[in-house]
Design a protein around this motif. Structure first.
Motif, PDB file in Angstrom:
ATOM      1  N   MET A   1      13.282  24.819  21.439  1.00  0.00           N
ATOM      2  CA  MET A   1      12.876  26.186  21.748  1.00  0.00           C
ATOM      3  C   MET A   1      12.931  26.404  23.247  1.00  0.00           C
ATOM      4  SD  MET A   1       9.414  28.253  20.618  1.00  0.00           S
ATOM      5  CE  MET A   1       8.312  27.418  21.758  1.00  0.00           C
ATOM      6  N   THR A   2      13.344  27.592  23.667  1.00  0.00           N
ATOM      7  CA  THR A   2      13.396  27.931  25.082  1.00  0.00           C
ATOM      8  C   THR A   2      12.439  29.081  25.369  1.00  0.00           C
ATOM      9  OG1 THR A   2      15.214  29.504  24.730  1.00  0.00           O
ATOM     10  CG2 THR A   2      15.815  27.220  25.226  1.00  0.00           C
ATOM     11  N   LEU A   3      12.022  29.184  26.637  1.00  0.00           N
ATOM     12  CA  LEU A   3      11.115  30.238  27.077  1.00  0.00           C
ATOM     13  C   LEU A   3      11.731  30.968  28.252  1.00  0.00           C
ATOM     14  CD1 LEU A   3       7.744  28.238  27.043  1.00  0.00           C
ATOM     15  CD2 LEU A   3       8.553  29.825  25.290  1.00  0.00           C
ATOM     16  N   SER A   4      11.695  32.307  28.197  1.00  0.00           N
ATOM     17  CA  SER A   4      12.240  33.078  29.314  1.00  0.00           C
ATOM     18  C   SER A   4      11.240  33.205  30.450  1.00  0.00           C
ATOM     19  CB  SER A   4      12.661  34.475  28.836  1.00  0.00           C
ATOM     20  OG  SER A   4      11.550  35.180  28.297  1.00  0.00           O
ATOM     21  N   SER A   5       9.928  33.112  30.157  1.00  0.00           N
ATOM     22  CA  SER A   5       8.881  33.236  31.189  1.00  0.00           C
ATOM     23  C   SER A   5       7.802  32.176  30.962  1.00  0.00           C
ATOM     24  CB  SER A   5       8.261  34.640  31.160  1.00  0.00           C
ATOM     25  OG  SER A   5       9.235  35.639  31.349  1.00  0.00           O
ATOM     26  N   PRO A   6       8.066  30.931  31.343  1.00  0.00           N
ATOM     27  CA  PRO A   6       7.095  29.858  31.124  1.00  0.00           C
ATOM     28  C   PRO A   6       5.749  30.109  31.816  1.00  0.00           C
ATOM     29  CG  PRO A   6       9.245  28.962  31.710  1.00  0.00           C
ATOM     30  CD  PRO A   6       9.311  30.427  31.941  1.00  0.00           C
ATOM     31  N   LEU A   7       5.782  30.785  32.980  1.00  0.00           N
ATOM     32  CA  LEU A   7       4.529  31.042  33.708  1.00  0.00           C
ATOM     33  C   LEU A   7       3.593  31.944  32.901  1.00  0.00           C
ATOM     34  CD1 LEU A   7       5.780  31.504  37.387  1.00  0.00           C
ATOM     35  CD2 LEU A   7       4.633  29.524  36.360  1.00  0.00           C
ATOM     36  N   LEU A   8       4.171  32.906  32.164  1.00  0.00           N
ATOM     37  CA  LEU A   8       3.333  33.764  31.317  1.00  0.00           C
ATOM     38  C   LEU A   8       2.668  32.949  30.220  1.00  0.00           C
ATOM     39  CD1 LEU A   8       5.448  37.032  30.859  1.00  0.00           C
ATOM     40  CD2 LEU A   8       3.334  36.727  32.169  1.00  0.00           C
ATOM     41  N   LEU A   9       3.371  31.942  29.701  1.00  0.00           N
ATOM     42  CA  LEU A   9       2.778  31.082  28.684  1.00  0.00           C
ATOM     43  C   LEU A   9       1.606  30.303  29.264  1.00  0.00           C
ATOM     44  CD1 LEU A   9       2.766  29.798  25.872  1.00  0.00           C
ATOM     45  CD2 LEU A   9       4.411  28.106  26.738  1.00  0.00           C
ATOM     46  N   VAL A  10       1.796  29.751  30.461  1.00  0.00           N
ATOM     47  CA  VAL A  10       0.718  28.990  31.108  1.00  0.00           C
ATOM     48  C   VAL A  10      -0.497  29.886  31.334  1.00  0.00           C
ATOM     49  CG1 VAL A  10       0.042  27.747  33.186  1.00  0.00           C
ATOM     50  CG2 VAL A  10       2.309  27.382  32.197  1.00  0.00           C
ATOM     51  N   ALA A  11      -0.260  31.102  31.868  1.00  0.00           N
ATOM     52  CA  ALA A  11      -1.373  32.021  32.130  1.00  0.00           C
ATOM     53  C   ALA A  11      -2.068  32.409  30.832  1.00  0.00           C
ATOM     54  CB  ALA A  11      -0.847  33.264  32.840  1.00  0.00           C
ATOM     55  N   GLY A  12      -1.283  32.685  29.786  1.00  0.00           N
ATOM     56  CA  GLY A  12      -1.882  33.082  28.514  1.00  0.00           C
ATOM     57  C   GLY A  12      -2.684  31.968  27.882  1.00  0.00           C
ATOM     58  N   LEU A  13      -2.195  30.725  27.970  1.00  0.00           N
ATOM     59  CA  LEU A  13      -2.936  29.604  27.401  1.00  0.00           C
ATOM     60  C   LEU A  13      -4.218  29.326  28.176  1.00  0.00           C
ATOM     61  CD1 LEU A  13      -0.039  27.133  26.470  1.00  0.00           C
ATOM     62  CD2 LEU A  13      -1.329  28.681  24.971  1.00  0.00           C
ATOM     63  N   LEU A  14      -4.182  29.557  29.501  1.00  0.00           N
ATOM     64  CA  LEU A  14      -5.412  29.410  30.297  1.00  0.00           C
ATOM     65  C   LEU A  14      -6.455  30.438  29.866  1.00  0.00           C
ATOM     66  CD1 LEU A  14      -3.974  28.728  33.871  1.00  0.00           C
ATOM     67  CD2 LEU A  14      -5.162  27.099  32.364  1.00  0.00           C
ATOM     68  N   VAL A  15      -6.012  31.676  29.635  1.00  0.00           N
ATOM     69  CA  VAL A  15      -6.937  32.715  29.160  1.00  0.00           C
ATOM     70  C   VAL A  15      -7.481  32.335  27.788  1.00  0.00           C
ATOM     71  CG1 VAL A  15      -7.083  35.114  28.383  1.00  0.00           C
ATOM     72  CG2 VAL A  15      -5.870  34.561  30.501  1.00  0.00           C
ATOM     73  N   THR A  16      -6.613  31.844  26.907  1.00  0.00           N
ATOM     74  CA  THR A  16      -7.058  31.439  25.571  1.00  0.00           C
ATOM     75  C   THR A  16      -8.062  30.298  25.656  1.00  0.00           C
ATOM     76  OG1 THR A  16      -4.893  32.075  24.668  1.00  0.00           O
ATOM     77  CG2 THR A  16      -6.266  30.654  23.313  1.00  0.00           C
ATOM     78  N   ALA A  17      -7.781  29.316  26.513  1.00  0.00           N
ATOM     79  CA  ALA A  17      -8.707  28.195  26.680  1.00  0.00           C
ATOM     80  C   ALA A  17     -10.050  28.676  27.210  1.00  0.00           C
ATOM     81  CB  ALA A  17      -8.104  27.159  27.637  1.00  0.00           C
ATOM     82  N   ALA A  18     -10.016  29.637  28.132  1.00  0.00           N
ATOM     83  CA  ALA A  18     -11.261  30.182  28.679  1.00  0.00           C
ATOM     84  C   ALA A  18     -12.063  30.890  27.584  1.00  0.00           C
ATOM     85  CB  ALA A  18     -10.954  31.144  29.824  1.00  0.00           C
ATOM     86  N   LEU A  19     -11.366  31.626  26.712  1.00  0.00           N
ATOM     87  CA  LEU A  19     -12.055  32.306  25.617  1.00  0.00           C
ATOM     88  C   LEU A  19     -12.677  31.299  24.645  1.00  0.00           C
ATOM     89  CD1 LEU A  19      -9.528  35.195  24.834  1.00  0.00           C
ATOM     90  CD2 LEU A  19     -11.775  35.397  25.927  1.00  0.00           C
ATOM     91  N   VAL A  20     -11.967  30.219  24.361  1.00  0.00           N
ATOM     92  CA  VAL A  20     -12.506  29.176  23.485  1.00  0.00           C
ATOM     93  C   VAL A  20     -13.758  28.572  24.104  1.00  0.00           C
ATOM     94  CG1 VAL A  20     -12.072  26.912  22.487  1.00  0.00           C
ATOM     95  CG2 VAL A  20     -10.276  28.655  22.417  1.00  0.00           C
ATOM     96  N   TRP A  21     -13.667  28.243  25.398  1.00  0.00           N
ATOM     97  CA  TRP A  21     -14.828  27.665  26.086  1.00  0.00           C
ATOM     98  C   TRP A  21     -16.016  28.626  26.051  1.00  0.00           C
ATOM     99  CZ3 TRP A  21     -17.472  29.331  30.464  1.00  0.00           C
ATOM    100  CH2 TRP A  21     -18.420  28.414  30.992  1.00  0.00           C
ATOM    101  N   ALA A  22     -15.756  29.921  26.336  1.00  0.00           N
ATOM    102  CA  ALA A  22     -16.832  30.910  26.345  1.00  0.00           C
ATOM    103  C   ALA A  22     -17.446  31.068  24.960  1.00  0.00           C
ATOM    104  CB  ALA A  22     -16.305  32.258  26.836  1.00  0.00           C
ATOM    105  N   ALA A  23     -16.601  31.065  23.915  1.00  0.00           N
ATOM    106  CA  ALA A  23     -17.105  31.228  22.546  1.00  0.00           C
ATOM    107  C   ALA A  23     -17.988  30.050  22.157  1.00  0.00           C
ATOM    108  CB  ALA A  23     -15.940  31.364  21.574  1.00  0.00           C
ATOM    109  N   VAL A  24     -17.588  28.820  22.545  1.00  0.00           N
ATOM    110  CA  VAL A  24     -18.371  27.639  22.209  1.00  0.00           C
ATOM    111  C   VAL A  24     -19.704  27.638  22.954  1.00  0.00           C
ATOM    112  CG1 VAL A  24     -18.463  25.133  22.383  1.00  0.00           C
ATOM    113  CG2 VAL A  24     -16.359  26.254  21.602  1.00  0.00           C
ATOM    114  N   VAL A  25     -19.647  27.903  24.257  1.00  0.00           N
ATOM    115  CA  VAL A  25     -20.869  27.876  25.075  1.00  0.00           C
ATOM    116  C   VAL A  25     -21.850  28.953  24.616  1.00  0.00           C
ATOM    117  CG1 VAL A  25     -21.795  28.246  27.390  1.00  0.00           C
ATOM    118  CG2 VAL A  25     -19.758  26.838  27.074  1.00  0.00           C
ATOM    119  N   LEU A  26     -21.343  30.187  24.433  1.00  0.00           N
ATOM    120  CA  LEU A  26     -22.228  31.276  24.019  1.00  0.00           C
ATOM    121  C   LEU A  26     -22.756  31.054  22.603  1.00  0.00           C
ATOM    122  CD1 LEU A  26     -20.289  34.369  25.426  1.00  0.00           C
ATOM    123  CD2 LEU A  26     -22.378  33.321  26.324  1.00  0.00           C
ATOM    124  N   GLY A  27     -21.949  30.491  21.747  1.00  0.00           N
ATOM    125  CA  GLY A  27     -22.410  30.214  20.381  1.00  0.00           C
ATOM    126  C   GLY A  27     -23.548  29.206  20.374  1.00  0.00           C
TER     127      GLY A  27
END
Length: 321
Positions: A1-27
């Motif tokens: 698989m190829t990606l046209s914008s790898p940096l967007l993937l990195v940024a999006g996964l960081l946001v997703t990881a932050a949401l997971v962390w926030a959901a766990v901590v707040l829960g």
């Protein structure tokens, strides 16, 4: 698989990881606070599932934003095709209406127009000699104009036609070798020669000599030759330099050339059969890896996840937020 914008993937996964962390901590904080107050939380699993679906939707959107594409093998017709057009005097015979050359021109035009732009098409004309009138090009209008300019002249030299076509394909001059040596032109498996001719060979050649060496040169180079027999075996009479000469289609030599090089002989004894030649000649099919965009499907999956997460949240609390 190829990606046209790898940096967007990195940024999006960081946001997703932050949401997971926030959901766990707040829960965990909410669970401890409710336990301290002696309150039992109902629908906890449903709430966790709704949050999980929403975060998963955000993660999938992050992957879609990066422009993913899968490389898939796609078969397609490609390569180089040389149309070798016989313009010898015998092509003026009218046993194929209105005459052999005009019928061959019409069939050649139909063949060119049927080819995709992945095929480079060139034109070689031949009689006693041969010359390239259109170099192989993806712009098929050049080949069409070359076919339209054809005029009848001279005798026929099939071996010369094959060598001139190989020269147009390889870019290397392929001379006649009286010693019978077969030159090494390299290997050109995506190249094809389509020869429109009546097979009347009046260039001082024969199947056991120059024609044979030319065909074997094409075979060694991996170039298929499809021969299109224009005319009838009964033949017709033409006027050449004040003389009346009988000319007939010579199928044996055309069949031999085609079979020797891995091509096929296509008889065309009337205009109707010539018009259908484009559908009977099989060109080389190559397989190349081409990108298949995946963003659309991933966006659909993300919307489904986000919708499921929102529905569970509303069902649990009666409100969106």
């Amino acid at each position: 698989m190829t990606l046209s914008s790898p940096l967007l993937l990195v940024a999006g996964l960081l946001v997703t990881a932050a949401l997971v962390w926030a959901a766990v901590v707040l829960g965990r904080r909410r669970t401890r606070a409710l336990a301290a107050a002696g309150v039992t939380m109902l629908g906890g699993r449903r709430a966790s599932l709704g949050t999980g679906l929403t975060i998963a939707g955000v993660g999938v959107l992050a992957v879609a934003a990066a422009g993913p594409a899968a490389m898939v093998p796609v078969p397609r017709t490609a390569g180089t095709v040389i149309l070798a057009m016989d313009v010898s005097s015998s092509m003026g015979a009218d046993d194929v209406a209105p005459n052999r050359l005009a019928a061959a021109q019409r069939a050649a035009r139909a063949f060119i127009e049927a080819q995709p732009d992945t095929v480079d098409i060139g034109v070689v004309t031949f009689e006693q000699g041969a010359r390239t009138t259109a170099r192989p090009d993806a712009d098929h209008s050049v080949a069409l104009k070359a076919v339209d300019r054809l005029k009848i002249t001279g005798g026929t030299a099939l071996g010369t036609a094959i060598r001139a076509s190989l020269t147009a394909i390889t870019g290397k001059q392929v001379p006649a070798d009286p010693d019978g040596a077969i030159p090494d032109l390299g290997y050109w498996p995506s190249a094809t020669i389509v020869m429109f001719t009546d097979g009347q060979n009046r260039g001082g050649q024969n199947r056991g000599g120059d024609i044979e060496r030319a065909a074997e040169t094409a075979q060694k180079a991996g170039v298929h030759i499809h021969t299109v027999g224009v005319g009838t075996t009964a033949g017709a009479t033409v006027s050449v330099d004040g003389f009346r000469l009988h000319t007939a289609l010579e199928e044996d030599v055309l069949t031999w050339i085609a079979e020797t090089t891995g091509g096929a002989y296509h008889p065309a004894s009337d205009a109707a059969r010539l018009d259908g030649i484009a559908d009977t000649i099989d060109l080389r099919v190559t397989v190349s890896d081409e990108p298949l965009p995946l963003a659309g499907g991933l966006i659909g999956l993300a919307l489904a996840l986000l919708t499921g997460g929102a529905a569970l949240t509303v069902f649990r609390s009666g409100r969106v937020i």
